[in-house]
Design an enzyme around this catalytic site. Structure first.
Site, PDB file in Angstrom:
ATOM      1  N   THR A 388       0.797  -0.990  -0.005  1.00  0.00           N
ATOM      2  CA  THR A 388      -0.134  -0.128  -0.069  1.00  0.00           C
ATOM      3  C   THR A 388       0.887   1.166   0.030  1.00  0.00           C
ATOM      4  O   THR A 388       2.136   0.928   0.096  1.00  0.00           O
ATOM      5  CB  THR A 388      -0.946  -0.105   1.218  1.00  0.00           C
ATOM      6  N   THR A 406      -4.165   1.587  -2.126  1.00  0.00           N
ATOM      7  CA  THR A 406      -3.524   0.610  -2.328  1.00  0.00           C
ATOM      8  C   THR A 406      -4.378  -0.498  -3.439  1.00  0.00           C
ATOM      9  O   THR A 406      -5.836   0.094  -3.649  1.00  0.00           O
ATOM     10  CB  THR A 406      -3.822  -0.221  -1.108  1.00  0.00           C
ATOM     11  N   ASN A 408      -4.097  -3.410  -2.514  1.00  0.00           N
ATOM     12  CA  ASN A 408      -3.997  -4.560  -1.469  1.00  0.00           C
ATOM     13  C   ASN A 408      -2.688  -5.138  -1.258  1.00  0.00           C
ATOM     14  O   ASN A 408      -1.804  -4.521  -1.031  1.00  0.00           O
ATOM     15  CB  ASN A 408      -5.063  -5.573  -1.343  1.00  0.00           C
ATOM     16  N   ASP A 430     -10.036  -8.440   1.708  1.00  0.00           N
ATOM     17  CA  ASP A 430     -10.181  -7.697   3.188  1.00  0.00           C
ATOM     18  C   ASP A 430     -11.565  -7.933   3.813  1.00  0.00           C
ATOM     19  O   ASP A 430     -11.774  -7.507   4.931  1.00  0.00           O
ATOM     20  CB  ASP A 430     -10.024  -6.113   3.025  1.00  0.00           C
ATOM     21  N   SER A 459     -11.045  -2.046   6.074  1.00  0.00           N
ATOM     22  CA  SER A 459      -9.648  -1.546   5.782  1.00  0.00           C
ATOM     23  C   SER A 459      -8.945  -1.032   7.171  1.00  0.00           C
ATOM     24  O   SER A 459      -9.650  -1.053   8.207  1.00  0.00           O
ATOM     25  CB  SER A 459      -9.574  -0.288   5.073  1.00  0.00           C
ATOM     26  N   GLY A 481       1.233  -1.501   5.091  1.00  0.00           N
ATOM     27  CA  GLY A 481       1.587  -2.380   5.851  1.00  0.00           C
ATOM     28  C   GLY A 481       0.396  -3.334   6.470  1.00  0.00           C
ATOM     29  O   GLY A 481       0.368  -4.072   7.624  1.00  0.00           O
ATOM     30  N   GLY A 482      -0.704  -3.399   5.653  1.00  0.00           N
ATOM     31  CA  GLY A 482      -2.060  -4.410   6.174  1.00  0.00           C
ATOM     32  C   GLY A 482      -2.609  -4.120   7.367  1.00  0.00           C
ATOM     33  O   GLY A 482      -2.386  -3.081   8.090  1.00  0.00           O
TER      34      GLY A 482
HETATM   35  O1  DON Z   1      -7.003  -1.913   3.128  1.00  0.00           O
HETATM   36  C1  DON Z   1      -6.412  -2.480   3.948  1.00  0.00           C
HETATM   37  O2  DON Z   1      -6.302  -2.650   5.293  1.00  0.00           O
HETATM   38  C2  DON Z   1      -5.394  -3.419   2.997  1.00  0.00           C
HETATM   39  N1  DON Z   1      -6.088  -3.651   1.846  1.00  0.00           N
HETATM   40  C3  DON Z   1      -3.957  -2.648   3.157  1.00  0.00           C
HETATM   41  C4  DON Z   1      -3.030  -3.530   2.308  1.00  0.00           C
HETATM   42  C5  DON Z   1      -1.486  -3.108   2.655  1.00  0.00           C
HETATM   43  O3  DON Z   1      -1.352  -2.155   3.443  1.00  0.00           O
HETATM   44  C6  DON Z   1      -0.523  -3.677   1.969  1.00  0.00           C
HETATM   45  N2  DON Z   1       0.691  -3.165   2.401  1.00  0.00           N
HETATM   46  N3  DON Z   1       1.563  -3.173   2.658  1.00  0.00           N
END
Ligand code: DON
Length: 583
Positions: A388, A406, A408, A430, A459, A481-482
């Site tokens: 992201t 992002t 994703n 997600d 998210s 960072g998910g």
């Molecule tokens: O929206 C979210 O929480 C996830 N799709 C974000 C994904 C993400 O940060 C991947 N990256 N490092």
């Protein structure tokens, strides 16, 4: 005649300590006089994960654009120069602070599930989640929101004509740009997945699958044409007409279900930000369908009850309290959070100081509590590589933007729209595809985040703005960072506010992450062995090896006027670029 020199400083990530003089340490956070005002000659700042895109944003400030114009130009430029996360085929969230009115707005341009989506769509006949389908097929994609979001904010809050903010991105796509290290490296690492898709293979690799090396020129003609249509027709140039037709044709090729009508129905939503007071400051971020704002405020509320500074930055006692607060927040996330247009999210209760106090009382400050013993907390209500990217912009008037968007995963589903030149997201992962099943970030969810047509998946993205007592912006930050996004933003904010670090120090300091499930405390290089040992003795399960957590590209108000930006060293090629006038 005015003369501009727009790159006053490229604050490269490898030298974070250079971003701000150390006398800024006793900074705006402690001063009752703190306020934003432009330093002489300064016209603003852009901090993003790619130097070319930051320069585009700075150039827009130089030509009279405001922070919103700069953010939109940076967002479109990243769609060209950072294809693993910058995007047209994904979605995101933008926080905007408008200096003239003092208003802060939360823009939701998250993807929406297609009308043919259903709760069972990713389940196999055995009732398991089909991981390939949810992450790497046409079905993985929600209806993209990025183009609608960027065009919406530019038209409503920007100052320049749309064509002006899109022109740099169009030029980068049409004329090409020199591939930087990080792009060459990630295309090499992703080649198996991307070359399995005809569009991605053609757009991001040379004939016969040869990988671009650093310094070679990547030209993206189809993407330039798509951007050009957007510059002429606005969002309709993407959601209707030739580009929409190409998306629908790609769906047929890759097994997806997004229809013309789904594209036409896509809507940006302006939402009330989630704001909380933390000691003397106000912290605002995204409300649902992001969980970021609620849990950032919730964790700050829990932590506010302790004198963190006295515990010492990254001491075992401090990290223990951080982890315990994270455990409570992520447990709640699994149960209560989802798209507010579909489910009632108990936002005010989750962000209530009294609720935080009750959670704090359940925390044992000497010992870790196993996650198996911690359930979501609002009991009486219980009815039963990722990639992201974040960028921040700020102009001389004090308008500030904090944006996270992002696909994703890095390169999303890996499926590119043939003829239109961009990648599609795999954001459907997600959603909670099955109650209790973990997604790719080990996040679990239930009914509140179940799949439904036109629903937005939950998210963790947490674009944040921090304000001083007078309501003036002090900090714009956020991270990829998910599942780790919320905890990374929390630590940047705490480092900045509680430990009085300047934004470079606050960004560089080693981070930890904990998310209830799995019951593991992750850490970065730089947390001492002694500290880890103490945490282990307190009962924490320490992750086997250090991880790199997030990448926060932030801008902060300097106490002596103007802004100070930092691009996180955790991503190569990131840069903060200041724009200023010089005689
Ligand atoms: O929206 C979210 O929480 C996830 N799709 C974000 C994904 C993400 O940060 C991947 N990256 N490092």
């Amino acid at each position: 005649m005015r003369r501009y020199q727009w790159i006053l400083a490229i604050v490269l990530a490898v030298a974070p300590g250079l971003a701000q003089p150390s006398d800024a340490r006793e900074g705006a956070r402690n001063s009752s006089e703190a306020q934003f005002f432009p330093a002489s000659g300064e016209r603003g700042m852009v901090s993003s994960q790619d130097a070319l895109a930051s320069r585009v944003g700075a150039q827009i400030l130089a030509s009279g654009g405001n922070a919103i114009d700069a953010a939109v130009a940076t967002g479109f430029a990243l769609a060209v120069t950072l294809p693993r996360a910058g995007n047209l085929g994904g979605g995101g969230f933008m926080m905007i602070h408008l200096a003239a009115t003092g208003k802060t707005i939360a823009i939701d341009y998250r993807e929406m599930a297609p009308s043919a989506a259903s709760p069972e769509m990713f389940l196999t006949s055995d009732g398991d989640v089909d991981r390939t389908k949810i992450l790497g097929s046409g079905l993985a994609s929600g209806v993209p929101g990025t183009v609608a979001g960027l065009v919406h904010v530019q038209r409503r809050y920007g100052r320049l004509p749309l064509i002006d903010v899109l022109s740099p991105a169009i030029a980068l796509a049409r004329n090409g740009f020199k591939v930087p290290y990080a792009l060459a490296d990630s295309l090499e690492k992703s080649k198996k997945r991307l070359q399995a898709d005809a569009g991605s293979a053609a757009y991001f690799y040379k004939p016969s699958g040869v990988v671009y090396v650093q310094g070679e020129t990547l030209v993206q003609t189809d993407l330039a044409d798509t951007l050009s249509r957007i510059s002429k027709f606005g969002a309709e140039g993407f959601y209707q007409g030739a580009v929409a037709e190409k998306i629908v044709a790609q769906m047929a090729r890759s097994g997806g279900v997004i229809t013309r009508q789904d594209l036409k129905n896509y809507r940006v939503v302006e939402r009330e930000p989630v704001c909380g007071n933390y000691r003397e400051h106000q912290v605002c971020s995204m409300p649902p369908p992001s969980s970021g704002g609620i849990h950032l405020v919730q964790m700050l509320n829990i932590l506010e009850g302790w004198n963190l500074r006295a515990l010492g930055h990254n001491s075992a006692d401090y990290i223990h309290r951080l982890a315990a607060s994270m455990q409570r927040a992520y447990a709640d996330r699994s149960q209560y959070l989802g798209d507010p247009d579909f489910v009632d999210v108990p936002q005010s209760r989750l962000t209530d100081k009294r609720y935080a106090e009750s959670l704090r009382q359940q925390i044992d400050v000497k010992h870790a509590i196993a996650s198996a013993e911690v359930a979501p907390g609002l009991r009486e209500q219980r009815v039963e590589s990722t990639e992201t990217t974040h960028f921040s912009t700020w102009d001389a008037e004090g308008n500030a933007v904090s944006n996270t968007y992002t696909l994703n995963w890095a390169y999303g589903s890996g499926v590119a729209v043939i003829g239109a030149g961009f990648l599609l997201n795999n954001e459907m992962d997600d959603f909670a595809a099955k109650p209790g099943a973990r997604n790719s970030y080990n996040l679990v969810g239930g009914e509140a985040n179940a799949i439904a047509p036109a629903k937005r998946p939950l998210s963790s993205m947490t674009p944040a703005l921090v304000f001083d007592k007078k309501g003036l912006p002090l900090l714009a930050t956020g991270s990829p960072g998910g599942s780790t996004i919320i905890t990374v933003v929390l630590q940047v904010v705490l480092n900045f506010l509680d430990f009085n670090m300047n934004i470079a120090e606050a960004t560089a300091a080693p981070r930890i992450h904990y998310q209830w499930i799995p019951d593991q405390l992750y850490y970065e290089v730089g947390i001492s062995k002694d500290t880890l040992h103490r945490l282990k003795n307190m009962g924490h399960n320490i992750g086997a090896t250090p991880r790199r957590l997030g990448a926060a590209n932030s801008i902060a108000a300097k106490p002596n006027g103007g802004t100070s930006g930092i691009a996180d060293y955790r991503r190569e090629d990131a840069a903060a670029v200041a724009e200023s006038i010089r005689d």
